[in-house]
Design a protein around this motif. Sequence first.
Motif, short mmCIF file in Angstrom:
data_model
loop_
_atom_site.label_atom_id
_atom_site.label_comp_id
_atom_site.label_asym_id
_atom_site.label_seq_id
_atom_site.Cartn_x
_atom_site.Cartn_y
_atom_site.Cartn_z
N GLY A 4 -10.28 12.18 -67.09
CA GLY A 4 -9.01 12.77 -66.70
C GLY A 4 -7.79 12.12 -67.33
N VAL A 5 -7.97 11.02 -68.05
CA VAL A 5 -6.85 10.35 -68.71
C VAL A 5 -6.87 10.75 -70.19
N MET A 6 -5.75 11.32 -70.63
CA MET A 6 -5.65 11.77 -72.03
C MET A 6 -5.25 10.60 -72.91
N ALA A 7 -5.89 10.49 -74.08
CA ALA A 7 -5.52 9.46 -75.04
C ALA A 7 -4.19 9.83 -75.68
N LYS A 8 -3.35 8.83 -75.91
CA LYS A 8 -2.08 9.08 -76.59
C LYS A 8 -2.35 9.28 -78.08
N PRO A 9 -1.62 10.22 -78.70
CA PRO A 9 -1.79 10.41 -80.14
C PRO A 9 -1.13 9.25 -80.90
N ASP A 10 -1.67 8.91 -82.06
CA ASP A 10 -1.05 7.89 -82.90
C ASP A 10 0.21 8.42 -83.56
N ILE A 11 0.17 9.70 -83.95
CA ILE A 11 1.28 10.34 -84.65
C ILE A 11 1.75 11.53 -83.83
N VAL A 12 3.07 11.65 -83.70
CA VAL A 12 3.69 12.83 -83.10
C VAL A 12 4.69 13.39 -84.11
N TYR A 13 5.22 14.56 -83.81
CA TYR A 13 6.15 15.23 -84.72
C TYR A 13 7.49 15.41 -84.02
N VAL A 14 8.55 15.06 -84.73
CA VAL A 14 9.91 15.20 -84.21
C VAL A 14 10.73 16.02 -85.19
N ILE A 15 11.88 16.48 -84.73
CA ILE A 15 12.83 17.18 -85.60
C ILE A 15 13.85 16.15 -86.08
N MET A 16 13.95 16.02 -87.40
CA MET A 16 14.93 15.12 -88.00
C MET A 16 15.96 15.96 -88.77
N TYR A 17 17.13 15.40 -88.88
CA TYR A 17 18.19 15.97 -89.71
C TYR A 17 18.56 14.93 -90.76
N ASN A 18 18.68 15.36 -92.01
CA ASN A 18 19.05 14.47 -93.13
C ASN A 18 18.16 13.23 -93.22
N PRO A 19 16.82 13.40 -93.15
CA PRO A 19 15.96 12.21 -93.19
C PRO A 19 16.14 11.42 -94.49
N GLY A 20 16.11 10.10 -94.33
CA GLY A 20 16.21 9.21 -95.48
C GLY A 20 17.63 9.02 -96.01
N THR A 21 18.62 9.51 -95.28
CA THR A 21 20.01 9.35 -95.71
C THR A 21 20.77 8.55 -94.66
N GLU A 22 22.00 8.17 -94.97
CA GLU A 22 22.81 7.45 -93.99
C GLU A 22 23.22 8.34 -92.83
N ASN A 23 23.07 9.66 -93.00
CA ASN A 23 23.38 10.62 -91.93
C ASN A 23 22.14 11.05 -91.16
N GLU A 24 21.05 10.31 -91.30
CA GLU A 24 19.81 10.66 -90.62
C GLU A 24 20.01 10.71 -89.10
N ALA A 25 19.44 11.71 -88.46
CA ALA A 25 19.53 11.84 -87.01
C ALA A 25 18.26 12.49 -86.49
N ILE A 26 17.95 12.20 -85.23
CA ILE A 26 16.80 12.80 -84.58
C ILE A 26 17.30 13.80 -83.55
N HIS A 27 16.57 14.89 -83.38
CA HIS A 27 16.96 15.92 -82.43
C HIS A 27 16.71 15.44 -81.00
N THR A 28 17.72 15.59 -80.17
CA THR A 28 17.57 15.33 -78.74
C THR A 28 17.94 16.62 -78.00
N MET A 29 17.54 16.69 -76.76
CA MET A 29 17.83 17.87 -75.94
C MET A 29 18.52 17.46 -74.65
N GLU A 30 19.42 18.30 -74.20
CA GLU A 30 19.97 18.14 -72.86
C GLU A 30 18.92 18.61 -71.88
N TYR A 31 18.58 17.75 -70.92
CA TYR A 31 17.63 18.16 -69.90
C TYR A 31 18.03 17.54 -68.57
N PRO A 32 18.27 18.31 -67.59
CA PRO A 32 18.34 19.78 -67.63
C PRO A 32 19.59 20.26 -68.36
N ARG A 33 19.52 21.49 -68.86
CA ARG A 33 20.65 22.06 -69.61
C ARG A 33 21.93 21.98 -68.80
#
Length: 97
Positions: free
Chosen positions: A5-34
């Motif tokens: 009943g215990v799920m193994a954590k994945p080694d790799i996950v996928y995120v939304i990035m903006y401008n990866p590899g630049t000085e303006n790099e950012a990761i997507h976050t969400m307002e929760y709750p909206r």
Amino acid sequence: MQSEGVMAKPDIVYVIMYNPGTENEAIHTMEYPRGTSRTGDMLLAFESIEEVNYFANMIRSDGDFMEEPIPTPTPLIQLEMASQQMGLPMKVVPASS
């Protein structure tokens, strides 16, 4: 041995990035709750590349985002550390069956 009943954590996950590899790099976050302020932001990660691609396409069709959302594989441990450093909770969306 993994407990039943215990799920193994994945080694790799996928995120939304903006401008990866630049000085303006950012990761997507969400307002929760909206409708909450920055105190309600959370990091969102996906187990599935298909689901992060779907989410990126939803962001593209929204029109409110000026930058191109880039689905990016990320080690889960690295994302957990970044989440702690930013003081943001993190949610990993499990892959659908």
